[in-house]
Design an enzyme around this catalytic site. Structure first.
Site, PDB file in Angstrom:
ATOM      1  N   PRO A 280       0.396  -1.478   0.137  1.00 39.37           N
ATOM      2  CA  PRO A 280      -0.463  -0.083  -0.258  1.00 39.37           C
ATOM      3  C   PRO A 280       1.096   1.431   0.106  1.00 39.37           C
ATOM      4  CG  PRO A 280      -1.277  -1.388   1.584  1.00 39.37           C
ATOM      5  CD  PRO A 280       0.325  -2.112   1.011  1.00 39.37           C
ATOM      6  N   TYR A 281       1.747   1.353   0.719  1.00 41.43           N
ATOM      7  CA  TYR A 281       2.949   2.769   0.242  1.00 41.43           C
ATOM      8  C   TYR A 281       3.350   2.769  -0.694  1.00 41.43           C
ATOM      9  CZ  TYR A 281       7.564   5.266   0.389  1.00 41.43           C
ATOM     10  OH  TYR A 281       8.164   5.613   0.149  1.00 41.43           O
ATOM     11  N   ALA A 282       3.859   1.846  -1.734  1.00 41.29           N
ATOM     12  CA  ALA A 282       4.118   1.877  -2.331  1.00 41.29           C
ATOM     13  C   ALA A 282       3.077   2.367  -3.515  1.00 41.29           C
ATOM     14  CB  ALA A 282       4.885   0.878  -3.596  1.00 41.29           C
TER      15      ALA A 282
ATOM     16  N   THR B  66       0.965   4.021  -2.897  1.00 38.39           N
ATOM     17  CA  THR B  66       0.124   5.506  -2.699  1.00 38.39           C
ATOM     18  C   THR B  66       0.837   6.637  -3.587  1.00 38.39           C
ATOM     19  OG1 THR B  66       1.381   5.366  -0.827  1.00 38.39           O
ATOM     20  CG2 THR B  66      -0.444   4.483  -0.390  1.00 38.39           C
TER      21      THR B  66
END
Length: 336
Positions: A141-143, A145
């Site tokens: 999810p970080y990537a 975003t």
């Protein structure tokens, strides 16, 4: 010249602020101190608050109408945390970021440097190097975003609202060489931070993932000194118009151009400290990838920049900061 640094009390943002000061650029810092440190704002113009707070952003520009460029370092960045809390990451990294763009546009701040990430790349299976046109593969999810917000920025730039330079960081290590700032958390999740912790604790380093298709089975990264990253931002601020002359949206990799596996990082760490480091091999972390390293031709062409510090420099400066961190920040108040 003045710049607004959102997230300017964090590790990278505060280092950029120091580099600005050294280059006669005045940083104006906006940070909600969720992970940043008030100590990193001493002697600097600082506004405590959120990037989505339109009234606050309006006040900043009213009081500093000569701000020419904004640098957006405000984001949550821990991959396992993003897997556990995707809604929080999309809220902080995307939703609030959109509001920040609206506030910048309303205040006629047209230049934006965005702190993006190499985590969005799909590595070349031949040598794991990537350039700005390499395919993307977001495994956390970080990537996602970061990739999603880059898409938003491209659309905003093409609509004529802002000019944007998206700087894709690889793996920052080290500290401000003058030790004004450094990594502010007590229990870092990245490889070098963990090595330093277990080195001082006399424990074993958990090598997460040993079955990647790399030369030794461990993940491969491009470890770039944070002071070199800061220098790249200075070049971008000083040459913004020239960089965006041929298009309002540019992407630039910031790395060393060298790939280092985690096992090789362990060896370099042992060489710097002069002591062996015990290793415990463990499974991959959720959201992790084999990794990649940068092809940096475009950074040299557009910024006139290349990384000057070695891997060993980054390890030494990280160790120096670790020795001073608790005194500088107060051990009882350090976040985990």
């Amino acid at each position: 010249m003045k710049v607004l640094i959102a997230g300017g009390a964090g590790f990278i943002g505060s280092t950029i602020a120091s580099a600005c000061i050294d280059s006669n650029i005045t940083p104006v810092i906006l940070d909600n101190l969720a992970t940043g440190r008030r100590e990193f704002t001493r002697g600097r113009t600082f506004y405590e608050g959120d990037i989505c707070d339109g009234d606050l952003v309006d006040r900043i520009f009213a009081e500093h109408p000569d701000i020419e460029t904004a640098i957006d370092c405000a984001a949550l960045i821990v991959v396992p945390d993003s897997v556990a809390n995707p809604l929080g990451y999309y809220r902080e990294n995307v939703s609030k970021g959109i509001q920040f763009l609206e506030h910048l546009a309303r205040n006629n701040c047209r230049n934006l440097l965005f702190s993006s990430s190499a985590s969005i790349y799909q590595a070349d299976p031949e040598d794991f190097s990537v350039d700005e046109n390499s395919p993307l593969e977001t495994l956390s999810p970080y990537a996602r975003t970061k990739a999603l917000f880059e898409t938003i920025l491209r659309d905003v730039a093409e609509a004529g609202t802002l000019d944007v330079i998206s700087l894709r960081y690889f793996n920052p290590i080290g500290a401000d060489p003058q030790l004004r700032t450094g990594l502010q958390i007590r229990t870092p999740t990245h490889a070098l931070g963990k090595m330093i912790d277990v080195h001082h604790a006399g424990a074993a380093f958990p090598l997460t993932g040993t079955d990647y298709p790399t030369r030794d089975g461990s993940g491969i990264r491009d470890y770039v000194h944070v002071w070199d990253l800061a220098a790249a931002h200075i070049r971008a601020v000083q040459n913004f118009a020239a960089i965006t002359h041929d298009g309002p949206y540019r992407v630039i990799n910031l790395g060393t151009g060298r790939g280092t596996t985690v096992r090789e990082l362990v060896t370099a760490f042992e060489n710097v400290t002069g002591t062996p480091l015990a290793i415990t091999e463990t499974d991959r972390r959720p959201g992790d990838s084999a990794g990649a390293y940068a092809r940096v031709d475009l950074a040299q062409e557009l910024l006139g920049w290349k990384a000057e510090h070695s891997l060993e420099d980054g390890i030494r400066d990280s160790l120096r900061w670790y020795a001073e961190r608790d005194t500088a920040l107060g051990v009882s108040e350090l976040p985990g």
